[in-house]
Motif scaffolding. Structure first.
Motif, PDB file in Angstrom:
ATOM      1  N   SER A 154      31.447  10.338  33.374  1.00  0.00           N
ATOM      2  CA  SER A 154      31.948   9.024  33.788  1.00  0.00           C
ATOM      3  C   SER A 154      31.462   8.031  32.745  1.00  0.00           C
ATOM      4  N   GLY A 155      32.372   7.658  31.867  1.00  0.00           N
ATOM      5  CA  GLY A 155      31.966   6.849  30.723  1.00  0.00           C
ATOM      6  C   GLY A 155      31.333   7.767  29.698  1.00  0.00           C
ATOM      7  N   PHE A 156      30.296   7.296  29.061  1.00  0.00           N
ATOM      8  CA  PHE A 156      29.607   8.112  28.067  1.00  0.00           C
ATOM      9  C   PHE A 156      28.122   7.826  28.173  1.00  0.00           C
ATOM     10  N   ALA A 157      27.316   8.879  28.183  1.00  0.00           N
ATOM     11  CA  ALA A 157      25.862   8.741  28.234  1.00  0.00           C
ATOM     12  C   ALA A 157      25.264   9.732  27.255  1.00  0.00           C
ATOM     13  N   PHE A 158      24.135   9.351  26.647  1.00  0.00           N
ATOM     14  CA  PHE A 158      23.435  10.277  25.753  1.00  0.00           C
ATOM     15  C   PHE A 158      21.940  10.033  25.851  1.00  0.00           C
ATOM     16  N   ALA A 159      21.175  11.069  25.488  1.00  0.00           N
ATOM     17  CA  ALA A 159      19.712  10.988  25.557  1.00  0.00           C
ATOM     18  C   ALA A 159      19.121  12.117  24.721  1.00  0.00           C
ATOM     19  N   SER A 160      17.812  12.048  24.508  1.00  0.00           N
ATOM     20  CA  SER A 160      17.130  13.106  23.765  1.00  0.00           C
ATOM     21  C   SER A 160      16.532  14.161  24.693  1.00  0.00           C
ATOM     22  N   THR A 161      16.624  13.950  26.003  1.00  0.00           N
ATOM     23  CA  THR A 161      16.210  14.944  26.995  1.00  0.00           C
ATOM     24  C   THR A 161      17.233  14.931  28.124  1.00  0.00           C
ATOM     25  N   LEU A 162      17.111  15.884  29.035  1.00  0.00           N
ATOM     26  CA  LEU A 162      18.029  15.923  30.180  1.00  0.00           C
ATOM     27  C   LEU A 162      17.623  14.978  31.300  1.00  0.00           C
ATOM     28  N   ALA A 163      16.356  14.587  31.358  1.00  0.00           N
ATOM     29  CA  ALA A 163      15.848  13.775  32.469  1.00  0.00           C
ATOM     30  C   ALA A 163      16.665  12.511  32.738  1.00  0.00           C
ATOM     31  N   PRO A 164      17.069  11.736  31.745  1.00  0.00           N
ATOM     32  CA  PRO A 164      17.826  10.512  32.045  1.00  0.00           C
ATOM     33  C   PRO A 164      19.143  10.750  32.788  1.00  0.00           C
ATOM     34  N   PHE A 165      19.753  11.908  32.618  1.00  0.00           N
ATOM     35  CA  PHE A 165      21.013  12.173  33.307  1.00  0.00           C
ATOM     36  C   PHE A 165      20.816  12.251  34.819  1.00  0.00           C
ATOM     37  N   PHE A 166      19.621  12.664  35.257  1.00  0.00           N
ATOM     38  CA  PHE A 166      19.333  12.715  36.691  1.00  0.00           C
ATOM     39  C   PHE A 166      19.216  11.315  37.289  1.00  0.00           C
ATOM     40  N   ARG A 167      19.003  10.319  36.460  1.00  0.00           N
ATOM     41  CA  ARG A 167      18.888   8.932  36.922  1.00  0.00           C
ATOM     42  C   ARG A 167      20.256   8.261  37.093  1.00  0.00           C
ATOM     43  N   LEU A 168      21.294   8.894  36.576  1.00  0.00           N
ATOM     44  CA  LEU A 168      22.641   8.341  36.732  1.00  0.00           C
ATOM     45  C   LEU A 168      23.124   8.631  38.148  1.00  0.00           C
ATOM     46  N   GLY A 169      23.633   7.638  38.813  1.00  0.00           N
ATOM     47  CA  GLY A 169      24.078   7.789  40.195  1.00  0.00           C
ATOM     48  C   GLY A 169      25.140   8.869  40.353  1.00  0.00           C
ATOM     49  N   LYS A 170      24.907   9.777  41.274  1.00  0.00           N
ATOM     50  CA  LYS A 170      25.847  10.843  41.630  1.00  0.00           C
ATOM     51  C   LYS A 170      26.269  11.707  40.442  1.00  0.00           C
ATOM     52  N   PHE A 171      25.395  11.855  39.467  1.00  0.00           N
ATOM     53  CA  PHE A 171      25.713  12.710  38.325  1.00  0.00           C
ATOM     54  C   PHE A 171      25.676  14.169  38.777  1.00  0.00           C
ATOM     55  N   PRO A 172      26.690  14.976  38.424  1.00  0.00           N
ATOM     56  CA  PRO A 172      26.716  16.378  38.854  1.00  0.00           C
ATOM     57  C   PRO A 172      25.490  17.144  38.338  1.00  0.00           C
ATOM     58  N   ARG A 173      24.947  17.985  39.182  1.00  0.00           N
ATOM     59  CA  ARG A 173      23.749  18.753  38.813  1.00  0.00           C
ATOM     60  C   ARG A 173      24.024  20.248  38.830  1.00  0.00           C
ATOM     61  N   ARG A 174      25.177  20.624  38.318  1.00  0.00           N
ATOM     62  CA  ARG A 174      25.549  22.037  38.288  1.00  0.00           C
ATOM     63  C   ARG A 174      24.877  22.739  37.104  1.00  0.00           C
TER      64      ARG A 174
END
Length: 192
Positions: A89-109
């Motif tokens: 949803s949009g575009f997100a990037f990071a140097s670790t996976l942890a920030p993606f868990f902070r995105l609201g309702k981000f899929p955790r498959r």
């Protein structure tokens, strides 16, 4: 950037930043700091994507162009510095996976190919990550994301060159490797 058009985030070190800085100064570029980060930004403003193959170092960086609304990112040739991204949803990037868990309702498959790679090689191999909806930018690759239409392009900027000559005698190979290691250590000692 001084005009506010470009914003840079950067993880790593550019070992040849002094040489690039001298080249940029010769074209009239003015610097405020002595950092490799500023050289990276000015280099991108001057050369665009053509900057990346010129870089010697370990890096992952992204440059946002506020006028064109385009994100450009690149990762070093060996993939030493990580770069994860998602366009769920949009575009997100990071140097670790942890920030993606902070995105609201981000899929955790779970990405089962990444798990298989981890069990075999102790690391998920790019472009996979442990999250099915998060990719790794492969080593020696760059990406362009256009926010206006969501277009995402990933491409390699470098390949390991294939040998085009018969191997030299063993003594020459040992001398070349010794010189390359000494040069590598010398270049990596250039930290700001």
């Amino acid at each position: 950037s001084p005009d506010g058009r470009y914003a840079l985030v950067f993880n790593g070190e550019i070992y040849n930043f002094r040489e690039l800085r001298a080249e940029l100064e010769a074209t009239g570029c003015a610097f405020v700091t002595r950092s490799d980060t500023e050289v990276l930004l000015h280099g991108f403003v001057k050369w665009g994507e053509a900057l990346v193959p010129r870089l010697d170092g370990m890096f992952a960086f992204a440059v946002w162009d506020t006028h064109e609304r385009v994100l450009f990112a690149a990762r070093d040739r060996m993939g030493i510095k990580p770069f994860f991204y998602s366009s769920v949803s949009g575009f997100a990037f990071a140097s670790t996976l942890a920030p993606f868990f902070r995105l609201g309702k981000f899929p955790r498959r779970l990405d089962y190919e990444a798990l298989r790679d981890y069990l075999a090689f102790q690391a998920p191999l790019a472009p996979h990550s442990f999250l099915a909806d998060v990719r790794q930018l492969p080593p020696a690759s760059q990406l362009v994301w256009k926010s206006r239409n969501g277009q995402l392009l990933v491409r390699r900027y470098w390949e390991i060159p294939a040998p085009n000559e018969a191997p030299p005698p063993r003594a020459d190979l040992v001398a070349r490797v010794d010189a390359a290691l000494a040069d590598s250590v010398r270049r990596q000692l250039v930290a700001d």
